[in-house]
Write an enzyme that holds these catalytic residues in place. Structure first.
Site, short mmCIF file in Angstrom:
data_model
loop_
_atom_site.label_atom_id
_atom_site.label_comp_id
_atom_site.label_asym_id
_atom_site.label_seq_id
_atom_site.Cartn_x
_atom_site.Cartn_y
_atom_site.Cartn_z
CG HIS A 107 -22.22 68.58 46.88
ND1 HIS A 107 -21.64 68.36 45.63
CD2 HIS A 107 -21.84 67.55 47.65
CE1 HIS A 107 -20.96 67.23 45.67
NE2 HIS A 107 -21.05 66.71 46.88
NE ARG A 261 -20.13 57.46 62.80
CZ ARG A 261 -20.73 58.63 63.05
NH1 ARG A 261 -20.76 59.57 62.11
NH2 ARG A 261 -21.29 58.86 64.22
#
Length: 301
Positions: A107, A261
């Site tokens: 990540h 979103r």
């Protein structure tokens, strides 16, 4: 905002997304699909996802630049004096879930916030970092990962790497499991000390070094044979990743609270995962080695 240059930051972030995607596509052999989107409350972004690749089972590299009239609670929890200010937030966030259990999940995130209030100077800061989540640990991979992180930080002071490494260990920790999510890396937030140029340069150094740290690990482990045992353990351990992102992660919480979103926010979740009640690895197994030897607060370099 005469001392900060948002256009330079945005240009860098878009370029970073491009470069990371190009490197990962070259490794996997399959392209990312791009999805450009707009946010009703202001701003938008471009989400890139690689699914069912040759090496990457699911990977997402997301750029967003959003703005609004008020910072959500997750952004003001540690700085309540900023509540009620309008904001801009831009960043690149990515998660790579490889298919082979011997390749760790990784990540990375780099971002900039600006909080503004009429009649007052804007408050700005950078944040970000990267971390590694192995399923089967290799000391040489963890050492190389942290060496690259340390080298990226060295031009900015001898305390930067140890401070950001320690911060990462504290942040990527699951208190309900009493265990780290992985073997760490770098994490920083609220970075403004030293001025815009210094902070932007440090953020770029972190962002640029992510793929240099991760690609060699992929190349080294991508052809390692594995079977159903390793696959099932990988899916079980992916559950920890999901738990952290949905329960602990401030970035996920910020995105949801700011009405971002949802598909882009939750792109970080793996495509397959499983939970098993009260799972215990066999003593002296490779699976037991993960928590006993690697998921501890170690100094890797």
């Amino acid at each position: 905002m005469s001392d900060i240059d948002l256009s330079r930051v945005k240009s860098y972030l878009l370029g970073l997304q491009d470069r990371i995607c190009q490197r990962l596509e070259a490794i996997d052999g399959k392209p990312f699909i791009e999805d450009q989107w707009q946010r009703d409350a202001g701003g938008g972004g471009r989400t890139r996802v690689l699914a069912e690749g040759n090496i990457i089972e699911k990977g997402g590299v997301n750029f967003s630049h959003v703005y609004g009239d008020g910072l959500p609670p997750s952004a003001t929890q540690a700085r309540p004096e900023l509540a009620g200010r309008s904001f801009q937030a831009m960043g690149v966030s990515l998660v790579i879930h490889p298919r082979n259990p011997y390749i760790p999940t990784s990540h990375a995130n780099v971002r900039m916030f600006v909080a503004e209030k009429q009649g007052e100077e804007p408050v700005w800061w950078f944040g970000g970092g990267y971390d590694l989540t192995p399923y089967y640990g290799f000391e040489e991979d963890c050492i190389a990962w942290h060496q690259t992180a340390k080298q990226a930080c060295e031009p900015f002071g001898e305390n930067v790497y140890p401070d950001y490494k320690s911060w990462c260990d504290r942040y990527f920790f699951l208190p309900h499991r009493n265990e780290p999510r992985g073997v760490g890396g770098l994490f920083f937030d609220d970075l403004s000390e030293g001025g815009f140029e210094h902070c932007f340069a440090l953020t770029q150094a972190v962002g640029d070094s992510y793929i240099e740290a991760y690609e060699p690990i992929i190349q080294k482990r991508k052809d390692t044979p594995y079977g159903e045992r390793e696959r099932q353990f990988q899916l079980y351990r992916r559950g920890r990743y999901v738990e952290f992102n949905l329960v602990q992660d401030r970035g996920t919480i910020f995105g949801l609270q700011s009405k971002g979103r949802t598909e882009s926010i939750l792109m970080s979740l793996p495509p397959l995962v499983r939970w098993e009640y009260d799972y215990q690895p066999k003593p002296n197994s490779h699976e037991a080695e993960l928590t006993e030897k690697f998921l501890t607060s170690r100094d890797w370099v």
